[in-house]
Scaffold this motif. Structure first.
Motif, short mmCIF file in Angstrom:
data_model
loop_
_atom_site.label_atom_id
_atom_site.label_comp_id
_atom_site.label_asym_id
_atom_site.label_seq_id
_atom_site.Cartn_x
_atom_site.Cartn_y
_atom_site.Cartn_z
N ALA A 111 -13.86 -36.31 15.04
CA ALA A 111 -12.76 -35.89 14.17
C ALA A 111 -12.21 -37.07 13.39
O ALA A 111 -11.90 -36.95 12.19
CB ALA A 111 -11.66 -35.25 15.02
N GLU A 115 -12.18 -37.50 9.32
CA GLU A 115 -10.89 -37.75 8.65
C GLU A 115 -10.97 -39.01 7.79
O GLU A 115 -10.51 -39.01 6.63
CB GLU A 115 -9.79 -37.89 9.70
CG GLU A 115 -8.40 -38.15 9.12
CD GLU A 115 -7.36 -38.36 10.19
OE1 GLU A 115 -6.39 -39.10 9.93
OE2 GLU A 115 -7.50 -37.78 11.30
N THR A 156 -7.73 -30.08 15.54
CA THR A 156 -7.07 -29.84 14.26
C THR A 156 -5.97 -28.80 14.36
O THR A 156 -5.34 -28.45 13.36
CB THR A 156 -8.08 -29.39 13.19
OG1 THR A 156 -8.76 -28.21 13.64
CG2 THR A 156 -9.09 -30.48 12.91
N SER A 241 -10.50 -26.59 9.94
CA SER A 241 -10.69 -27.98 10.36
C SER A 241 -10.82 -28.90 9.16
O SER A 241 -10.21 -29.99 9.12
CB SER A 241 -11.94 -28.10 11.24
OG SER A 241 -11.78 -27.39 12.46
N ILE A 244 -7.35 -29.40 7.41
CA ILE A 244 -6.45 -30.28 8.16
C ILE A 244 -6.90 -31.73 8.07
O ILE A 244 -6.08 -32.64 7.89
CB ILE A 244 -6.36 -29.83 9.63
CG1 ILE A 244 -5.68 -28.46 9.74
CG2 ILE A 244 -5.58 -30.86 10.46
CD1 ILE A 244 -4.27 -28.41 9.18
N LEU A 245 -8.20 -31.96 8.15
CA LEU A 245 -8.71 -33.33 8.08
C LEU A 245 -8.50 -33.92 6.69
O LEU A 245 -8.23 -35.11 6.54
CB LEU A 245 -10.19 -33.37 8.47
CG LEU A 245 -10.46 -33.07 9.95
CD1 LEU A 245 -11.96 -32.93 10.20
CD2 LEU A 245 -9.88 -34.15 10.85
N ARG A 248 -4.79 -34.79 6.60
CA ARG A 248 -4.53 -35.98 7.41
C ARG A 248 -5.01 -37.24 6.69
O ARG A 248 -4.36 -38.29 6.73
CB ARG A 248 -5.25 -35.87 8.76
CG ARG A 248 -4.60 -34.92 9.74
CD ARG A 248 -5.37 -34.92 11.04
NE ARG A 248 -4.80 -34.00 12.01
CZ ARG A 248 -5.37 -33.73 13.18
NH1 ARG A 248 -6.51 -34.31 13.53
NH2 ARG A 248 -4.80 -32.88 14.01
#
Length: 261
Positions: A111, A115, A156, A241, A244-245, A248
């Motif tokens: 993850a 990101e 996430t 996912s 959200i990444l 972020r």
């Protein structure tokens, strides 16, 4: 979600007995009455979780959230307990899973790599990068990338819809900062944070924006979103996912800029 029938008056009387008299019998009745909320929230979260996470585990954490909600809720403020309790239950489930280290270290590392890839490539290209570009950067095939997204589902999940303050309706999602702050530097940072987040959301693909909107604003589960968008639940999980990444990564760039100013 169906709660057992109970008049508003008798319900308020039970709250009064619990809050003012600390009647354990009243607390027990409130627990029994609102227990369906735990099943409701845990079932919705379970639809987007890996198969290794059982509904029983989610419900167990959720019960602790319900207990916390009953302890802290102010029944005299005229707020909806169901909404407040749902926040607490959801937050308790997510916190419980994180504290229990349900996510293997290897998955967390994946993850983090994705990101960082979004952060670096989207800063370079100033646009939303494609799956092919991310896969190339990570030196994996697109099929492997999709598999990685499926693996990191739990990492996430965000509890950004929990209340910021006790018994308040404002959430991290609806309010980012304290509007009463008089610190000029803080207000400048607030402005650029909001601007950064707005630009990051604009860079999401249309499908990613739709998933984020339906999940966090319309409170639909991932399986319900799959039905609405006529996609598989696994595909919706991947879109969530990725979104959200991306966000972020954008906020990570904002943090780096602050540290270097």
């Amino acid at each position: 979600m169906a709660l057992q029938k109970q008049s508003h008056l008798s319900n308020m009387e039970i709250w009064k007995r619990w809050k003012e008299e600390r009647s354990l019998e009243a607390k027990k009745r409130l627990m029994e009455y609102y227990l369906p909320l735990v099943d409701f929230v845990s079932n919705r979260l379970a639809s987007g979780m890996p198969g290794s996470v059982s509904k029983e585990d989610l419900a167990s954490h959720g019960v602790m959230g319900l207990i916390d909600a009953i302890e802290k809720f102010d029944h005299l403020r005229g707020l909806q307990f169901e909404t407040y309790a749902s926040w607490r239950i959801r937050g308790a489930i997510i916190d419980g899973l994180r504290q229990g280290d349900w996510v293997p270290r290897s998955v967390r590392e994946k993850a983090k790599k994705i990101e960082e890839a979004y952060q670096k490539l989207e800063q370079e290209h100033l646009r939303s990068v494609t799956d092919a570009e991310i896969s190339s950067y990570l030196q994996v095939s697109e099929k492997e990338f999709q598999s990685m997204l499926q693996e990191i589902t739990l990492t996430t999940l965000c509890s950004i819809d929990e209340p910021i303050k006790e018994e308040e309706s404002e959430t991290r999602l609806s309010v980012l900062v304290d509007e009463t702050s008089k610190n000029p530097e803080y207000k400048v940072n607030e402005f650029f944070l909001k601007e950064t987040l707005a630009k990051a959301i604009d860079r999401l693909t249309e499908k990613e924006r739709t998933v984020i909107s339906l999940f966090y604003y319309e409170d639909l589960s991932l399986s319900e979103i799959a039905e609405v968008m006529s996609l598989s639940p696994s595909r919706i999980s991947q879109l969530h996912s990725k979104a959200i990444l991306r966000l972020r990564g954008s906020l990570g760039r904002f943090k780096v800029q602050l540290l270097h100013e």
